[in-house]
Design a protein around this motif. Structure first.
Motif, short mmCIF file in Angstrom:
data_model
loop_
_atom_site.label_atom_id
_atom_site.label_comp_id
_atom_site.label_asym_id
_atom_site.label_seq_id
_atom_site.Cartn_x
_atom_site.Cartn_y
_atom_site.Cartn_z
N THR A 16 53.70 45.72 49.42
CA THR A 16 53.32 44.96 48.23
C THR A 16 52.78 45.90 47.17
N PHE A 17 53.33 45.83 45.97
CA PHE A 17 52.86 46.67 44.86
C PHE A 17 51.59 46.08 44.24
N VAL A 18 51.62 44.78 43.95
CA VAL A 18 50.50 44.13 43.27
C VAL A 18 50.15 42.83 44.00
N TRP A 19 48.84 42.60 44.21
CA TRP A 19 48.38 41.36 44.87
C TRP A 19 47.18 40.82 44.09
N LEU A 32 33.06 44.40 45.68
CA LEU A 32 34.50 44.69 45.53
C LEU A 32 34.84 45.94 46.35
N ILE A 33 35.68 45.77 47.35
CA ILE A 33 36.06 46.89 48.23
C ILE A 33 37.50 47.30 47.89
N VAL A 34 37.64 48.55 47.49
CA VAL A 34 38.96 49.11 47.12
C VAL A 34 39.28 50.24 48.08
N HIS A 35 40.39 50.14 48.76
CA HIS A 35 40.79 51.17 49.72
C HIS A 35 41.32 52.42 49.01
N GLU A 36 41.46 53.49 49.81
CA GLU A 36 41.83 54.79 49.26
C GLU A 36 43.16 54.76 48.50
N THR A 37 44.09 53.96 48.94
CA THR A 37 45.42 53.92 48.32
C THR A 37 45.55 52.80 47.30
N GLN A 38 44.42 52.25 46.86
CA GLN A 38 44.47 51.08 45.96
C GLN A 38 43.71 51.34 44.65
N GLU A 39 43.95 50.44 43.72
CA GLU A 39 43.18 50.37 42.49
C GLU A 39 43.03 48.89 42.15
N ALA A 40 41.85 48.51 41.65
CA ALA A 40 41.61 47.11 41.30
C ALA A 40 41.35 47.00 39.80
N PHE A 81 30.52 34.40 36.93
CA PHE A 81 31.58 34.53 35.93
C PHE A 81 32.93 34.23 36.58
N HIS A 82 33.87 33.94 35.74
CA HIS A 82 35.23 33.59 36.18
C HIS A 82 36.20 34.66 35.66
N CYS A 83 36.91 35.30 36.57
CA CYS A 83 37.92 36.31 36.18
C CYS A 83 38.95 36.45 37.29
N GLU A 84 39.96 37.22 37.01
CA GLU A 84 41.04 37.48 37.97
C GLU A 84 40.97 38.94 38.42
N VAL A 85 41.21 39.18 39.71
CA VAL A 85 41.17 40.53 40.27
C VAL A 85 42.55 40.84 40.87
N TYR A 86 43.14 41.92 40.38
CA TYR A 86 44.44 42.37 40.89
C TYR A 86 44.25 43.68 41.66
N PHE A 87 44.84 43.73 42.87
CA PHE A 87 44.85 44.95 43.67
C PHE A 87 46.24 45.60 43.52
N ILE A 88 46.26 46.87 43.21
CA ILE A 88 47.52 47.60 43.00
C ILE A 88 47.66 48.65 44.10
N LEU A 133 51.51 48.61 34.19
CA LEU A 133 52.39 47.81 35.05
C LEU A 133 52.01 46.33 34.99
N LEU A 134 50.70 46.03 35.06
CA LEU A 134 50.25 44.63 35.04
C LEU A 134 50.59 43.96 33.71
N ILE A 135 50.38 44.69 32.63
CA ILE A 135 50.60 44.09 31.31
C ILE A 135 52.07 43.92 31.00
N ARG A 136 52.87 44.95 31.30
CA ARG A 136 54.26 44.95 30.86
C ARG A 136 55.21 44.26 31.83
N LEU A 137 54.83 44.18 33.11
CA LEU A 137 55.82 43.71 34.07
C LEU A 137 55.33 42.56 34.94
N VAL A 138 54.10 42.67 35.48
CA VAL A 138 53.65 41.69 36.47
C VAL A 138 53.29 40.36 35.82
#
Length: 389
Positions: A16-19, A32-40, A81-88, A133-138
């Motif tokens: 999965t590229f984006v979740w 917020l826990i971000v793994h070594e191979t991820q970005e949030a 607060f209300h927001c969306e979190v994307y894991f890449i 990637l999130l803005i232009r494609l996802v």
């Protein structure tokens, strides 16, 4: 009131590229826990705000300056607060298949004939700019896997690959029949051309391979030039093989001659005489053959050369030559005939016994002893009488 998440993380599969996290309500104590191979990346009202690298982050004010600037609600020391979190996922996604949906029509650069060519292979991708990637494609997609990404890129990939295939073959003047030998260079050239197109969407084209070429097999014109092409190389290979065979044969003959010469030289050493001595034998033998025809000088030279073979043999033959030069050995005299009637005359005759005609005197014969001179001089070497002028 909506449930506020205490911990946000993603531990799904690696394809999965984006979740997008399903919970959208948080407070300043949410972890917020971000793994070594991820970005949030945090989104609010469709706007990409703060991003987080590997580690454990508390979503408090100082960690979310962009988000906090848009929020001003405070309740019991907490800031919901209300927001969306994307894991890449930022790992390299390998073995993604690609292929042209139809064959490319192009002018074959070597034989200048119109042909068609298709291609397929594999590529590997990695997210380079998560925000882009999130803005232009996802957009608002909750899950964006490798298959979805490949399908998004398929249209522009096909259009560009077809163009780049024709350009590569024209610029490098590579025949369709020799393209297999240039597959690595072909793959690298296509990757270089396609990389900016992927980078525009925040994706790095890490690897790009052409693994299969779809040629127009069965096309009459293609089959004709294919046969001509490989026949040309077969003829060249045959000529080169023939040339190498001839060279090997020549080298073999030269080696055989060398071995024979070395064997002969070894034999002479074992038998006790040299090559020069062997040649002296040959010269003497030839001189002996010519001795009967008046070649006493040659005989002397030949026998003299033999003197080097051995003292006893050389001395014996040398004495014989000396006797011959002193006149004790005479070559056979030539027959004489009467100038008037043509009758054969005996040696020393002064008149023809057939017609009585006087026989002219031969100045090359001694008038006293009848010796036939073999060279110029003033006296007969046999009897010492003065020779006639």
């Amino acid at each position: 009131m909506a449930h506020i998440a205490d911990i946000i993380k993603y531990e799904g599969d690696n394809t999965t590229f984006v979740w997008k996290h399903p919970c959208e309500d948080f407070n300043s104590y949410t972890q917020l826990i971000v793994h070594e191979t991820q970005e949030a990346v945090l989104f609010l009202n469709g706007q990409a705000l703060d991003s987080f690298g590997p580690g454990c982050h508390t979503l408090e004010t100082q960690n979310t300056p962009l988000l906090s600037g848009l929020l001003n609600r405070t309740t019991n020391g907490e800031t919901p607060f209300h927001c969306e979190v994307y894991f890449i996922n930022k790992t390299e996604q390998m073995a993604i298949r690609w292929g042209t949906d139809s064959q490319v029509q192009f002018l074959e650069p070597v034989y200048h004939i119109p042909l068609s060519l298709g291609a397929s292979g594999e590529m590997s991708l990695r997210v380079q700019d998560a925000r882009r990637l999130l803005i232009r494609l996802v957009g608002t997609e909750p899950v964006f896997d490798r298959l979805t990404l490949a399908s998004y890129f398929r249209a522009f990939l096909m259009a560009r690959v077809k163009t780049y295939i024709a350009q590569f073959m024209q610029e490098n003047t590579i025949s369709i029949f020799e393209l297999d030998a240039h597959m690595l260079a072909f793959s690298q050239a296509l990757q270089q051309q396609l990389a900016p197109d992927f980078a525009a969407y925040g994706v790095e084209l890490v690897r790009f391979f052409v693994t299969n070429l779809a040629r127009p097999d069965g096309d009459a014109q293609y089959e004709k030039y294919k046969e001509l092409h490989f026949r040309k190389y077969a003829d060249v290979a045959e000529a080169q093989l023939r040339q190498q065979t001839d060279l090997i044969q020549a080298q073999t003959e030269a080696q055989k001659t060398l071995i024979a010469s070395q064997a002969a030289a070894q034999k002479r050493v074992q038998e006790g005489y040299t090559y020069q001595q062997e040649r002296s034998f040959d010269v003497a033998q030839e001189a002996a053959k010519n001795a009967g025809a008046g070649g006493l000088t040659g005989l002397g030279i030949g026998i003299g050369a033999m003197a080097g073979v051995g003292g006893s043999v050389g001395g014996l033959v040398g004495n014989t030559v000396s006797d011959a030069l002193r006149g004790t050995v005479q070559p056979p005299e030539a027959a004489i005939f009467c100038e008037n009637c043509g009758a054969k005359l005996p040696q020393g005759a002064t008149f023809c016994d057939n017609c009585g005609h006087a026989v002219p005197r031969d100045k090359n014969i001694c008038a006293k002893c009848g010796y036939r001179f073999t060279r110029d001089g003033k006296f007969c070497p046999k009897c010492g009488a003065e020779r006639e002028d």
